[in-house]
Design an enzyme around this catalytic site. Structure first.
Site, PDB file in Angstrom:
ATOM      1  N   ARG A   1       1.490 -18.759 -18.993  1.00 45.21           N
ATOM      2  CA  ARG A   1       0.448 -19.662 -18.975  1.00 45.21           C
ATOM      3  C   ARG A   1      -0.495 -19.172 -17.776  1.00 45.21           C
ATOM      4  O   ARG A   1      -1.743 -19.356 -17.375  1.00 45.21           O
ATOM      5  CB  ARG A   1       0.426 -21.083 -18.889  1.00 45.21           C
ATOM      6  CG  ARG A   1       1.087 -21.447 -20.211  1.00 45.21           C
ATOM      7  CD  ARG A   1       1.666 -22.941 -19.975  1.00 45.21           C
ATOM      8  NE  ARG A   1       3.135 -22.901 -19.432  1.00 45.21           N
ATOM      9  CZ  ARG A   1       3.869 -24.029 -19.345  1.00 45.21           C
ATOM     10  NH1 ARG A   1       3.426 -25.147 -19.645  1.00 45.21           N
ATOM     11  NH2 ARG A   1       5.052 -24.006 -18.884  1.00 45.21           N
TER      12      ARG A   1
ATOM     13  N   ASN B   1       1.642 -24.297 -13.601  1.00 43.74           N
ATOM     14  CA  ASN B   1       1.851 -23.411 -14.710  1.00 43.74           C
ATOM     15  C   ASN B   1       0.718 -22.463 -15.058  1.00 43.74           C
ATOM     16  O   ASN B   1       0.793 -21.335 -15.821  1.00 43.74           O
ATOM     17  CB  ASN B   1       2.339 -24.465 -16.147  1.00 43.74           C
ATOM     18  CG  ASN B   1       3.395 -25.207 -15.798  1.00 43.74           C
ATOM     19  OD1 ASN B   1       4.252 -24.745 -15.612  1.00 43.74           O
ATOM     20  ND2 ASN B   1       3.537 -26.537 -16.379  1.00 43.74           N
TER      21      ASN B   1
ATOM     22  N   ARG C   1     -10.846  -3.573  12.563  1.00 41.72           N
ATOM     23  CA  ARG C   1      -9.862  -3.134  11.593  1.00 41.72           C
ATOM     24  C   ARG C   1      -8.618  -2.859  12.049  1.00 41.72           C
ATOM     25  O   ARG C   1      -8.487  -2.643  12.973  1.00 41.72           O
ATOM     26  CB  ARG C   1     -10.789  -1.946  10.663  1.00 41.72           C
ATOM     27  CG  ARG C   1     -11.738  -2.122  10.121  1.00 41.72           C
ATOM     28  CD  ARG C   1     -12.771  -1.011   9.701  1.00 41.72           C
ATOM     29  NE  ARG C   1     -11.897  -0.069   8.999  1.00 41.72           N
ATOM     30  CZ  ARG C   1     -12.295   1.366   8.815  1.00 41.72           C
ATOM     31  NH1 ARG C   1     -13.410   1.683   9.240  1.00 41.72           N
ATOM     32  NH2 ARG C   1     -11.295   2.104   8.180  1.00 41.72           N
TER      33      ARG C   1
ATOM     34  N   ALA D   1     -28.194   9.255  27.764  1.00 44.24           N
ATOM     35  CA  ALA D   1     -28.543   8.690  26.136  1.00 44.24           C
ATOM     36  C   ALA D   1     -28.740   9.954  25.054  1.00 44.24           C
ATOM     37  O   ALA D   1     -29.410  11.080  25.553  1.00 44.24           O
ATOM     38  CB  ALA D   1     -29.745   7.933  26.098  1.00 44.24           C
TER      39      ALA D   1
ATOM     40  N   GLN E   1      18.939 -13.826 -14.932  1.00 44.23           N
ATOM     41  CA  GLN E   1      18.824 -14.526 -16.289  1.00 44.23           C
ATOM     42  C   GLN E   1      18.078 -13.511 -17.579  1.00 44.23           C
ATOM     43  O   GLN E   1      16.952 -13.263 -17.095  1.00 44.23           O
ATOM     44  CB  GLN E   1      18.191 -15.876 -16.530  1.00 44.23           C
ATOM     45  CG  GLN E   1      18.289 -16.387 -17.722  1.00 44.23           C
ATOM     46  CD  GLN E   1      17.025 -17.536 -17.839  1.00 44.23           C
ATOM     47  OE1 GLN E   1      16.201 -17.758 -16.724  1.00 44.23           O
ATOM     48  NE2 GLN E   1      17.059 -18.415 -18.824  1.00 44.23           N
TER      49      GLN E   1
ATOM     50  N   ARG F   1     -29.419  17.073  24.910  1.00 46.10           N
ATOM     51  CA  ARG F   1     -30.475  16.474  24.253  1.00 46.10           C
ATOM     52  C   ARG F   1     -31.496  17.554  24.275  1.00 46.10           C
ATOM     53  O   ARG F   1     -31.669  18.272  25.534  1.00 46.10           O
ATOM     54  CB  ARG F   1     -30.601  15.033  24.131  1.00 46.10           C
ATOM     55  CG  ARG F   1     -31.296  14.819  25.699  1.00 46.10           C
ATOM     56  CD  ARG F   1     -31.546  13.555  25.956  1.00 46.10           C
ATOM     57  NE  ARG F   1     -32.017  13.399  27.352  1.00 46.10           N
ATOM     58  CZ  ARG F   1     -31.806  12.347  28.273  1.00 46.10           C
ATOM     59  NH1 ARG F   1     -31.162  11.254  27.608  1.00 46.10           N
ATOM     60  NH2 ARG F   1     -32.324  12.099  29.409  1.00 46.10           N
TER      61      ARG F   1
ATOM     62  N   LYS G   1     -12.079   0.789  14.698  1.00 42.65           N
ATOM     63  CA  LYS G   1     -10.471   0.995  13.885  1.00 42.65           C
ATOM     64  C   LYS G   1      -9.874   1.687  14.724  1.00 42.65           C
ATOM     65  O   LYS G   1     -10.085   2.868  15.351  1.00 42.65           O
ATOM     66  CB  LYS G   1     -11.185   1.682  12.379  1.00 42.65           C
ATOM     67  CG  LYS G   1      -9.951   2.147  11.527  1.00 42.65           C
ATOM     68  CD  LYS G   1      -9.975   3.290  10.963  1.00 42.65           C
ATOM     69  CE  LYS G   1      -9.500   4.462  12.112  1.00 42.65           C
ATOM     70  NZ  LYS G   1      -9.468   5.792  11.335  1.00 42.65           N
TER      71      LYS G   1
END
Ligand code: UD1
Ligand code: CA
Length: 476
Positions: free
Chosen positions: A33, A241, A346, A436, A90, A453, A364
């Site tokens: 079920r 169930n 993470r 930066a 069983q 840069r 992470k």
């Protein structure tokens, strides 16, 4: 105290003391079920497989042996048990009575045999203890736990004579309309006297609509007194169930978990929107705000503020940390740390004490040293960041080169300006700085500045010339 402590010196049948308790948990059913590939008894309730809830309740009886009837074709049951109890296979599954008859002769002891179903996770250990005590007191051949339900559908009904004496258990499929109207049901928890149970089990037949060997019929076959005990809290006997019942159990268990935390000194501002798994630990004076989910084996210290709108899974958090509108999974967070709003830690993230992370930061598999900050819009993957490092807004580790993950090392005291990109593997020495918008492609020696840069140019008088041109176009 051991359950058999009161056993006398007389030793009947087997060599073990007369009071020795055997627990048998039936967990081999197909659980059709549920409509699931996962064995029914492994579906979690408040984060713990329902079978383990039953095992925990059984454990409170301090049994001599605990047998778990399982279907060897169902993956994961043995692993989930993790050494608790002894499994008995069983095959095939011909009903609850058939399941119990798989118990080997050597385990058929004369003492009390408590039979439990693996799909009743809300059952309390105290209830089992009270039931066993009642059984011992009355010296019955079997003591049944029953409950009165507003909606008895799906359960076996307790049929009593006019004098109120127990007659039999009738399964719903075999019940008459009158019997179906009975609100007292069989909980699926029984204490048998082993001496009476094992011989009766041999006589069990499967003459019913389902063609199954019903454990409930053993009650009819058994010789001796039959007692019933009605459970105080009918909610405890809920048998799972299908998935609606699973959700019902989840709701009840969640409230129990929250109640226990609140009793232990945790503030939960809105229990209705707070979801905490059973195996989570939270320290005193921590406040959990609404719309928060804390799951798995998370451990949270004292005086923290968690939420609102936070998800924490299998993570540890020290004391006095604040986690707001963020998402943590398999992360280790120290004390007095601030995370969020809107950050994601993470697996493999380790934040030392007094770190500050995000608005909008993802980390992470990285270690961030004490007192460092990754305050705005950054991604750090596979990074090892020392102490007192400041990572400017928008800085990112380019940790994946299309073939493998590479490490970025940023040593103590480094000052990373906004929009720095680390093309890993790369290392920034201690007290070094980046300008930066620098793309760091080479190691930066300690104490030096990396600037990479294009040179900025000034175009004088630009705006005036542009406006003049716009006017000319508009006139045409
Ligand atoms: C059973 C009872 C019912 C009771 C209800 C309480 C029987 C015949 N009926 O019905 O009177 O009101 O529980 O929740 O016992 N199992 C096995 N092997 C099998 C069949 C089942 O190990 O061959 C296990 C299942 O895994 C489950 C438990 O036994 O944990 C109960 O089986 P289930 O099919 O759920 O019985 P119900 O129909 O709920
Ligand atoms: Ca059931």
């Amino acid at each position: 105290m051991r359950a058999n402590a009161s056993a006398g010196s007389k030793r009947p049948i087997s060599s073990e003391p007369r009071g020795s308790v055997t627990v048998v948990v039936l967990a081999a059913g197909r659980g059709v079920r549920m409509k699931s590939r996962i064995p029914k008894v492994l579906h979690p309730v408040a984060g713990r497989p329902m079978l383990l809830w039953v095992m925990a309740a059984a454990h409170e009886l301090d049994p001599e042996r605990t047998l778990v009837i399982t279907n060897p074709a169902q993956d994961g049951v043995q692993a989930a048990l993790n050494g608790q109890g002894q499994t008995v296979p069983q095959v095939p599954q011909l009903g609850t009575g058939h399941a119990l008859s798989q118990v080997a002769t050597e385990h058929r002891a004369p003492g009390p045999v408590i039979v439990l179903y693996g799909d009743t996770p809300l059952l309390r250990g105290e209830t089992l203890k009270a039931l066993l005590a009642a059984h011992r007191k009355s010296a019955a051949a079997v003591t049944l736990l029953t409950a009165n339900l507003d909606d008895p559908r799906g359960y076996g009904r307790i049929v009593r004579g006019r004098n109120g004496v127990f007659r039999e258990i009738v399964e719903e499929t075999d019940a008459t309309d009158d019997q179906r109207a009975i609100s007292e049901v069989n909980s699926g928890v029984y204490v048998f006297s082993g001496r009476e149970l094992w011989p009766a089990l041999l006589k069990l037949e499967n003459k019913n609509r389902a063609g199954e060997y019903y454990l409930t019929d053993v009650v009819r076959l058994i010789k001796g007194k039959i007692e019933t005990v009605r459970v105080d809290d009918a909610g405890e006997i809920l048998g799972i169930n299908d998935r609606r019942q699973l959700a019902q159990a989840e709701r009840v268990m969640r409230q129990r978990v929250l109640d226990a935390l609140m009793v232990g000194g945790v503030t939960i501002t809105d229990p209705a929107t707070t979801y905490i798994d059973a195996d989570v630990a939270i320290g005193q004076d921590t406040v959990v705000h609404p719309f928060t989910t804390i799951g798995g084996r998370s451990v949270i210290g004292q005086e923290c503020v968690i939420g609102p709108m936070t998800q924490v899974r299998d993570s540890t958090i020290g004391d006095r940390s604040t986690i707001e509108r963020s998402h943590l999974e398999e992360a280790k967070v120290g004390s007095r740390v601030r995370v969020g709003p809107f950050s994601r830690l993470r697996p493999g993230t380790e934040l030392a004490d007094e770190v500050r992370v995000g608005t909008h930061t993802e980390i992470k598999n990285s270690k961030i040293g004490a007192g460092s900050a990754v305050p705005h819009f950054s991604y750090l993957g596979d990074a090892v960041v020392g102490a007192n490092v400041n990572i400017g807004a928008g800085s990112i580790t380019a940790n994946w080169d299309g073939f493998q993950k590479n490490v970025t090392e940023i040593d103590d005291g480094a000052y990373i300006s906004c929009d720095t990109i680390f093309v890993a593997p790369v290392r920034v020495g201690s007290d070094a700085a980046t300008a930066a918008d620098t793309v760091v492609t080479k190691d930066v020696p300690a104490g030096s500045l990396a600037i990479g840069r294009p040179e900025m140019r000034i175009v004088e008088g630009y705006t005036a010339r542009r406006r003049a041109r716009q006017k000319a176009v508009a006139k045409k």
